[in-house]
Design an enzyme around this catalytic site. Sequence first.
Site, PDB file in Angstrom:
ATOM      1  N   SER A 122       0.827  -1.206   0.000  1.00 57.37           N
ATOM      2  CA  SER A 122       0.000   0.000   0.000  1.00 57.37           C
ATOM      3  C   SER A 122       0.862   1.257   0.000  1.00 57.37           C
ATOM      4  O   SER A 122       1.502   1.580  -1.003  1.00 57.37           O
ATOM      5  CB  SER A 122      -0.968  -0.047   1.186  1.00 57.37           C
ATOM      6  OG  SER A 122      -1.914   0.994   1.127  1.00 57.37           O
ATOM      7  N   ASP A 137      -4.526   8.664  -0.355  1.00 56.74           N
ATOM      8  CA  ASP A 137      -4.560   9.125   1.028  1.00 56.74           C
ATOM      9  C   ASP A 137      -4.766  10.632   1.159  1.00 56.74           C
ATOM     10  O   ASP A 137      -4.499  11.404   0.239  1.00 56.74           O
ATOM     11  CB  ASP A 137      -3.262   8.739   1.736  1.00 56.74           C
ATOM     12  CG  ASP A 137      -3.063   7.243   1.787  1.00 56.74           C
ATOM     13  OD1 ASP A 137      -4.070   6.513   1.820  1.00 56.74           O
ATOM     14  OD2 ASP A 137      -1.902   6.806   1.777  1.00 56.74           O
ATOM     15  N   HIS A 159      -5.039  -0.383  -4.502  1.00 55.81           N
ATOM     16  CA  HIS A 159      -6.458  -0.506  -4.144  1.00 55.81           C
ATOM     17  C   HIS A 159      -7.386  -0.011  -5.264  1.00 55.81           C
ATOM     18  O   HIS A 159      -8.490   0.463  -4.999  1.00 55.81           O
ATOM     19  CB  HIS A 159      -6.804   0.273  -2.865  1.00 55.81           C
ATOM     20  CG  HIS A 159      -5.793   0.189  -1.778  1.00 55.81           C
ATOM     21  ND1 HIS A 159      -5.368  -1.008  -1.247  1.00 55.81           N
ATOM     22  CD2 HIS A 159      -5.117   1.154  -1.112  1.00 55.81           C
ATOM     23  CE1 HIS A 159      -4.482  -0.774  -0.304  1.00 55.81           C
ATOM     24  NE2 HIS A 159      -4.310   0.522  -0.210  1.00 55.81           N
TER      25      HIS A 159
END
Length: 242
Positions: A122, A137, A159
């Site tokens: 990630s 983010d 993702h």
Amino acid sequence: MKRRLLLVSNSTLHGGGYLQHCQQNIQDFFGKDVKRILFVPYALHDRDAYTKTARDKFKTLGYEVDSVHETPDPVDAVRKAEGIFIGGGNTFRLLKALYDNKLVTEIRKRVLQDGIPYMGSSAGTNVSTISINTTNDMPIVYPPTFAAIGLVPFNINPHYLDPDPNSRHMGETREQRITQYHEEPDTPCVLLLVQQQHNTHHMLLMAGSSGRLNALSGGKQSHLTWVHQSTTIPEREANHGV
């Protein structure tokens, strides 16, 4: 180039434990020569708890874990590391801490020149790329630059979710946001590491200038179509996650 990378989209899949979905890949990647792995927990606030989670998991796989936040000299720890794992969390927090501790250049040297294996999950995958411009983010802190470690010559969006045609959500899709990114001049191509609603997960393995994209779906792994001998991925393939 001695580069060896294992870049995964996320550390957990629905119904599984921490790194459970890629634990065989981890063992194959680090192999038997690596005994100790340097963990970088900077992406989460509670570094002690995060380190315990990683340490407990890697111990079951046959590896000892040293955390960079536990050492008085992070640069020296990177210089002595047999392998590096940077975990997920907030990418902005992670990159700022890497710069604050003067680790960006040191990690790049160890991976690209010395050939030690690097694993990212990630946010740890995000910082391995050219920049963190395609992270998902929130910018909760401000690193001195968005330029990242630069272990690969492209960006990654972990993702990634395809648009749901049945969704009533009227906000921007991930595809639209990445399109906006490419509307700016001179942006590098973006590899999409897919995390679909049906529990599909992508991970990228690189050795030198060759790469292979793996797909994990329903507990079964298959190799996707990209195996490229240059240091770049064709833009059409990269932007569609292969």
